[in-house]
Design a protein around this motif. Structure first.
Motif, PDB file in Angstrom:
ATOM      1  N   CYS A  35       0.811  -1.220   0.000  1.00 11.30           N
ATOM      2  CA  CYS A  35       0.000   0.000   0.000  1.00 11.30           C
ATOM      3  C   CYS A  35       0.845   1.271   0.000  1.00 11.30           C
ATOM      4  N   CYS A  36       2.176   1.152  -0.031  1.00  8.39           N
ATOM      5  CA  CYS A  36       3.049   2.329  -0.108  1.00  8.39           C
ATOM      6  C   CYS A  36       3.461   2.588  -1.553  1.00  8.39           C
ATOM      7  N   GLN A  37       2.747   1.997  -2.479  1.00  9.22           N
ATOM      8  CA  GLN A  37       3.062   2.136  -3.900  1.00  9.22           C
ATOM      9  C   GLN A  37       1.809   2.592  -4.662  1.00  9.22           C
ATOM     10  N   ARG A  81       6.918   4.171  -6.168  1.00  9.44           N
ATOM     11  CA  ARG A  81       7.014   3.823  -4.749  1.00  9.44           C
ATOM     12  C   ARG A  81       7.233   5.105  -3.957  1.00  9.44           C
ATOM     13  N   CYS A  82       6.622   5.167  -2.799  1.00 10.11           N
ATOM     14  CA  CYS A  82       6.793   6.348  -1.942  1.00 10.11           C
ATOM     15  C   CYS A  82       8.272   6.559  -1.657  1.00 10.11           C
ATOM     16  N   VAL A  83       8.683   7.818  -1.652  1.00  7.40           N
ATOM     17  CA  VAL A  83      10.086   8.170  -1.456  1.00  7.40           C
ATOM     18  C   VAL A  83      10.602   7.686  -0.096  1.00  7.40           C
ATOM     19  N   GLY A  89      10.633  -1.254   5.216  1.00 10.16           N
ATOM     20  CA  GLY A  89       9.338  -0.613   5.420  1.00 10.16           C
ATOM     21  C   GLY A  89       9.467   0.898   5.415  1.00 10.16           C
ATOM     22  N   CYS A  90       8.524   1.550   6.076  1.00  3.65           N
ATOM     23  CA  CYS A  90       8.486   3.015   6.075  1.00  3.65           C
ATOM     24  C   CYS A  90       9.655   3.577   6.885  1.00  3.65           C
ATOM     25  N   ARG A  91      10.433   4.455   6.268  1.00 10.17           N
ATOM     26  CA  ARG A  91      11.610   5.018   6.942  1.00 10.17           C
ATOM     27  C   ARG A  91      11.233   6.150   7.898  1.00 10.17           C
ATOM     28  N   VAL A  99      -3.028   9.691   6.379  1.00  2.00           N
ATOM     29  CA  VAL A  99      -3.643   8.745   5.454  1.00  2.00           C
ATOM     30  C   VAL A  99      -2.987   7.365   5.566  1.00  2.00           C
ATOM     31  N   CYS A 100      -1.681   7.348   5.855  1.00  5.70           N
ATOM     32  CA  CYS A 100      -0.965   6.073   6.025  1.00  5.70           C
ATOM     33  C   CYS A 100      -1.399   5.392   7.324  1.00  5.70           C
ATOM     34  N   ARG A 101      -1.675   6.187   8.343  1.00  7.78           N
ATOM     35  CA  ARG A 101      -2.113   5.632   9.626  1.00  7.78           C
ATOM     36  C   ARG A 101      -3.519   5.058   9.529  1.00  7.78           C
TER      37      ARG A 101
HETATM   38  S1  SF4 Z   1       5.062   7.669   4.269  1.00  9.65           S
HETATM   39 FE1  SF4 Z   1       5.640   5.597   4.890  1.00  9.65          FE
HETATM   40  S2  SF4 Z   1       3.689   4.552   5.264  1.00  9.65           S
HETATM   41 FE2  SF4 Z   1       3.227   6.367   4.024  1.00  9.65          FE
HETATM   42  S3  SF4 Z   1       3.257   5.694   1.886  1.00  9.65           S
HETATM   43 FE3  SF4 Z   1       5.313   6.462   2.407  1.00  9.65          FE
HETATM   44  S4  SF4 Z   1       6.475   4.640   3.045  1.00  9.65           S
HETATM   45 FE4  SF4 Z   1       4.296   4.111   3.126  1.00  9.65          FE
END
Ligand code: SF4
Ligand code: SF4
Length: 236
Positions: A35-37, A81-83, A89-91, A99-101
Protein backbone atom coordinates in the motif's frame (compact mmCIF):
# COMPACT_ATOMS: atom_id res chain seq x y z
CA UNK A 1 -16.13 14.66 -0.41
CA UNK A 2 -12.83 12.88 0.10
CA UNK A 3 -10.54 14.54 2.63
CA UNK A 4 -7.35 16.06 1.16
CA UNK A 5 -5.27 13.46 3.00
CA UNK A 6 -6.89 10.67 1.07
CA UNK A 7 -6.76 12.26 -2.34
CA UNK A 8 -5.21 10.24 -5.19
CA UNK A 9 -5.22 10.16 -8.95
CA UNK A 10 -7.71 7.31 -9.30
CA UNK A 11 -10.92 7.05 -7.27
CA UNK A 12 -10.43 4.90 -4.23
CA UNK A 13 -12.31 1.63 -4.50
CA UNK A 14 -14.68 1.80 -1.55
CA UNK A 15 -15.88 -1.36 0.17
CA UNK A 16 -18.33 0.41 2.48
CA UNK A 17 -18.88 4.00 3.57
CA UNK A 18 -20.85 5.97 6.13
CA UNK A 19 -18.99 4.37 9.05
CA UNK A 20 -18.82 6.26 12.33
CA UNK A 21 -16.51 5.82 15.30
CA UNK A 22 -18.78 3.17 16.82
CA UNK A 23 -18.95 1.00 13.69
CA UNK A 24 -17.35 -2.43 14.16
CA UNK A 25 -13.99 -2.54 12.37
CA UNK A 26 -10.77 -4.47 12.72
CA UNK A 27 -7.78 -5.09 10.49
CA UNK A 28 -4.50 -6.97 10.86
CA UNK A 29 -1.70 -5.51 8.72
CA UNK A 30 1.05 -7.93 7.66
CA UNK A 31 3.42 -5.09 6.63
CA UNK A 32 3.84 -6.37 3.07
CA UNK A 33 4.33 -2.74 1.88
CA UNK A 34 2.01 -3.00 -1.12
CA UNK A 35 0.00 0.00 0.00
CA UNK A 36 3.05 2.33 -0.11
CA UNK A 37 3.06 2.14 -3.90
CA UNK A 38 0.98 3.69 -6.67
CA UNK A 39 -0.62 6.22 -4.36
CA UNK A 40 -0.98 9.94 -4.01
CA UNK A 41 -0.21 10.76 -0.38
CA UNK A 42 -1.45 14.26 0.29
CA UNK A 43 0.00 16.04 3.32
CA UNK A 44 -0.78 19.16 5.32
CA UNK A 45 1.72 21.53 7.01
CA UNK A 46 1.59 19.61 10.31
CA UNK A 47 2.42 16.34 8.61
CA UNK A 48 5.25 18.03 6.70
CA UNK A 49 6.60 19.46 9.98
CA UNK A 50 6.46 16.01 11.63
CA UNK A 51 8.26 14.39 8.70
CA UNK A 52 10.84 17.19 8.49
CA UNK A 53 11.44 16.87 12.24
CA UNK A 54 11.90 13.11 11.83
CA UNK A 55 14.63 13.79 9.27
CA UNK A 56 16.15 16.73 11.17
CA UNK A 57 15.59 19.22 8.35
CA UNK A 58 13.49 22.35 7.84
CA UNK A 59 10.06 22.23 6.28
CA UNK A 60 11.46 24.44 3.52
CA UNK A 61 14.03 21.83 2.55
CA UNK A 62 11.57 18.98 3.06
CA UNK A 63 9.07 20.52 0.63
CA UNK A 64 11.79 21.11 -1.95
CA UNK A 65 13.27 17.63 -1.70
CA UNK A 66 10.43 15.26 -0.82
CA UNK A 67 7.20 16.72 -2.16
CA UNK A 68 5.40 17.71 -5.33
CA UNK A 69 2.73 20.34 -5.91
CA UNK A 70 4.28 23.00 -3.61
CA UNK A 71 4.31 20.60 -0.69
CA UNK A 72 0.88 19.10 -1.17
CA UNK A 73 1.95 15.48 -1.90
CA UNK A 74 4.85 13.16 -1.10
CA UNK A 75 7.13 12.32 -4.01
CA UNK A 76 7.01 8.87 -5.55
CA UNK A 77 9.96 7.39 -7.45
CA UNK A 78 10.09 6.17 -11.05
CA UNK A 79 8.71 2.81 -9.94
CA UNK A 80 5.79 4.56 -8.26
CA UNK A 81 7.01 3.82 -4.75
CA UNK A 82 6.79 6.35 -1.94
CA UNK A 83 10.09 8.17 -1.46
CA UNK A 84 10.14 6.94 2.16
CA UNK A 85 9.63 3.28 1.40
CA UNK A 86 12.79 1.36 2.28
CA UNK A 87 13.62 -2.35 2.26
CA UNK A 88 12.48 -2.67 5.87
CA UNK A 89 9.34 -0.61 5.42
CA UNK A 90 8.49 3.02 6.07
CA UNK A 91 11.61 5.02 6.94
CA UNK A 92 9.54 7.66 8.74
CA UNK A 93 7.11 5.29 10.45
CA UNK A 94 6.91 7.21 13.74
CA UNK A 95 5.85 10.36 11.87
CA UNK A 96 4.02 8.89 8.89
CA UNK A 97 1.10 10.94 7.55
CA UNK A 98 -2.50 10.50 8.63
CA UNK A 99 -3.64 8.74 5.45
CA UNK A 100 -0.97 6.07 6.03
CA UNK A 101 -2.11 5.63 9.63
CA UNK A 102 -5.79 5.32 8.75
CA UNK A 103 -5.40 2.89 5.84
CA UNK A 104 -7.52 0.92 4.98
CA UNK A 105 -9.92 3.51 6.35
CA UNK A 106 -10.42 6.93 4.83
CA UNK A 107 -11.82 9.83 6.83
CA UNK A 108 -14.26 12.43 5.50
CA UNK A 109 -15.26 15.84 6.86
CA UNK A 110 -17.58 18.46 5.46
CA UNK A 111 -17.90 22.17 6.22
CA UNK A 112 -20.75 21.44 8.64
CA UNK A 113 -18.32 19.43 10.78
CA UNK A 114 -19.80 16.00 10.01
CA UNK A 115 -17.34 13.15 10.15
CA UNK A 116 -17.59 9.72 8.59
CA UNK A 117 -15.29 6.98 7.41
CA UNK A 118 -15.01 4.67 4.43
CA UNK A 119 -13.39 1.28 4.28
CA UNK A 120 -11.18 1.07 1.20
CA UNK A 121 -10.82 -2.13 -0.79
CA UNK A 122 -7.36 -3.48 0.08
CA UNK A 123 -4.58 -3.24 -2.50
CA UNK A 124 -4.10 -6.09 -4.93
CA UNK A 125 -1.74 -8.40 -3.09
CA UNK A 126 -2.50 -6.92 0.33
CA UNK A 127 -1.91 -9.64 2.90
CA UNK A 128 -3.83 -7.89 5.62
CA UNK A 129 -6.98 -9.39 7.03
CA UNK A 130 -10.16 -7.82 8.27
CA UNK A 131 -10.80 -9.35 11.64
CA UNK A 132 -14.20 -9.94 13.01
CA UNK A 133 -13.31 -9.13 16.61
CA UNK A 134 -15.03 -6.64 18.85
CA UNK A 135 -13.01 -3.66 17.64
CA UNK A 136 -14.56 -0.43 16.43
CA UNK A 137 -13.39 2.41 14.23
CA UNK A 138 -12.54 4.40 17.37
CA UNK A 139 -10.21 1.61 18.53
CA UNK A 140 -8.42 1.73 15.18
CA UNK A 141 -7.96 5.49 15.55
CA UNK A 142 -6.53 5.06 19.05
CA UNK A 143 -4.15 2.32 17.96
CA UNK A 144 -2.86 4.43 15.10
CA UNK A 145 -2.28 7.41 17.46
CA UNK A 146 -4.03 9.87 15.20
CA UNK A 147 -5.45 12.30 17.77
CA UNK A 148 -2.98 15.13 17.05
CA UNK A 149 -3.16 14.42 13.33
CA UNK A 150 -6.94 14.76 13.35
CA UNK A 151 -6.78 18.06 15.25
CA UNK A 152 -4.23 19.34 12.74
CA UNK A 153 -6.16 18.06 9.71
CA UNK A 154 -9.40 19.67 10.84
CA UNK A 155 -7.83 23.02 11.65
CA UNK A 156 -5.87 23.21 8.39
CA UNK A 157 -8.89 22.12 6.39
CA UNK A 158 -10.89 24.96 7.94
CA UNK A 159 -8.13 27.43 7.09
CA UNK A 160 -7.93 26.03 3.57
CA UNK A 161 -11.64 26.61 3.05
CA UNK A 162 -11.20 30.20 4.31
CA UNK A 163 -8.23 30.77 2.00
CA UNK A 164 -10.12 29.38 -0.98
CA UNK A 165 -13.00 31.74 -0.24
CA UNK A 166 -10.51 34.61 -0.01
CA UNK A 167 -8.93 33.73 -3.34
CA UNK A 168 -12.35 33.62 -4.95
CA UNK A 169 -12.94 37.18 -3.79
CA UNK A 170 -9.80 38.37 -5.58
CA UNK A 171 -6.38 39.35 -4.31
CA UNK A 172 -4.72 42.62 -3.39
CA UNK A 173 -1.87 43.80 -5.66
CA UNK A 174 1.60 43.73 -4.07
CA UNK A 175 2.59 46.85 -6.05
CA UNK A 176 0.32 48.93 -3.87
CA UNK A 177 2.31 48.19 -0.70
CA UNK A 178 4.33 50.94 1.01
CA UNK A 179 8.08 50.84 0.48
CA UNK A 180 8.59 50.43 4.22
CA UNK A 181 6.30 47.38 4.27
CA UNK A 182 8.95 44.97 3.06
CA UNK A 183 8.01 42.40 5.74
CA UNK A 184 4.43 42.50 4.49
CA UNK A 185 5.57 41.99 0.91
CA UNK A 186 7.76 39.08 1.98
CA UNK A 187 4.85 37.56 3.91
CA UNK A 188 2.40 38.02 1.05
CA UNK A 189 4.66 36.54 -1.60
CA UNK A 190 5.51 33.66 0.73
CA UNK A 191 1.86 32.88 1.49
CA UNK A 192 0.85 32.87 -2.15
CA UNK A 193 1.69 30.18 -4.69
CA UNK A 194 1.52 27.35 -2.16
CA UNK A 195 4.15 28.91 0.13
CA UNK A 196 1.69 28.80 3.02
CA UNK A 197 2.45 25.08 3.35
CA UNK A 198 5.97 25.92 4.55
CA UNK A 199 5.50 26.13 8.32
CA UNK A 200 9.10 27.08 9.20
CA UNK A 201 9.19 29.93 6.67
CA UNK A 202 5.80 31.34 7.69
CA UNK A 203 6.53 31.11 11.42
CA UNK A 204 9.98 32.65 10.96
CA UNK A 205 8.41 35.74 9.35
CA UNK A 206 5.61 35.81 11.94
CA UNK A 207 8.14 35.70 14.80
CA UNK A 208 10.47 38.28 13.24
CA UNK A 209 7.62 40.76 12.83
CA UNK A 210 6.58 40.36 16.48
CA UNK A 211 10.01 39.71 18.02
CA UNK A 212 8.80 36.33 19.29
CA UNK A 213 11.27 33.50 19.86
CA UNK A 214 11.00 30.80 17.21
CA UNK A 215 9.11 27.86 18.80
CA UNK A 216 10.86 24.52 18.98
CA UNK A 217 7.83 22.46 20.03
CA UNK A 218 5.97 21.30 16.94
CA UNK A 219 2.47 21.73 18.38
CA UNK A 220 3.35 25.28 19.45
CA UNK A 221 4.85 25.96 16.03
CA UNK A 222 1.65 24.72 14.38
CA UNK A 223 -0.48 27.04 16.52
CA UNK A 224 1.74 29.96 15.56
CA UNK A 225 1.58 28.93 11.90
CA UNK A 226 -2.20 28.91 12.05
CA UNK A 227 -2.16 32.33 13.75
CA UNK A 228 0.05 33.58 10.90
CA UNK A 229 -2.36 32.18 8.31
CA UNK A 230 -5.32 33.67 10.13
CA UNK A 231 -3.61 37.11 10.16
CA UNK A 232 -2.94 36.78 6.43
CA UNK A 233 -6.55 35.81 5.74
CA UNK A 234 -7.91 38.71 7.78
CA UNK A 235 -5.57 41.44 6.53
CA UNK A 236 -7.35 44.18 4.57
S1 SF4 B 1 5.06 7.67 4.27
FE1 SF4 B 1 5.64 5.60 4.89
S2 SF4 B 1 3.69 4.55 5.26
FE2 SF4 B 1 3.23 6.37 4.02
S3 SF4 B 1 3.26 5.69 1.89
FE3 SF4 B 1 5.31 6.46 2.41
S4 SF4 B 1 6.47 4.64 3.04
FE4 SF4 B 1 4.30 4.11 3.13
S1 SF4 C 1 -0.88 -3.79 1.68
FE1 SF4 C 1 -2.19 -4.49 3.39
S2 SF4 C 1 -0.94 -5.92 4.61
FE2 SF4 C 1 0.42 -4.83 3.20
S3 SF4 C 1 1.23 -3.14 4.44
FE3 SF4 C 1 -0.56 -2.36 3.34
S4 SF4 C 1 -2.31 -2.69 4.71
FE4 SF4 C 1 -0.61 -3.92 5.50
Amino acid sequence: MLPPQANRTQPLPIRRTGLDRQTPFGFSCMRCLQCCQSKKIQVNPYEIARLAGNLGITTTYFIERYTTGNGSCLKFDDENRCVFLGPQGCRVHADRPLVCRLYPLGRHRNEQGDEWFSEIEPETGCRGECDGGEGKVENWLENQEVRRYLVAADSYLKLLWEMMALLEQGEEEVEGAEESDTAGIEEKSMMENGGWMDMDAAVRIFCQQREFPFPLDIEEKMRMHQDALQCWIQQP
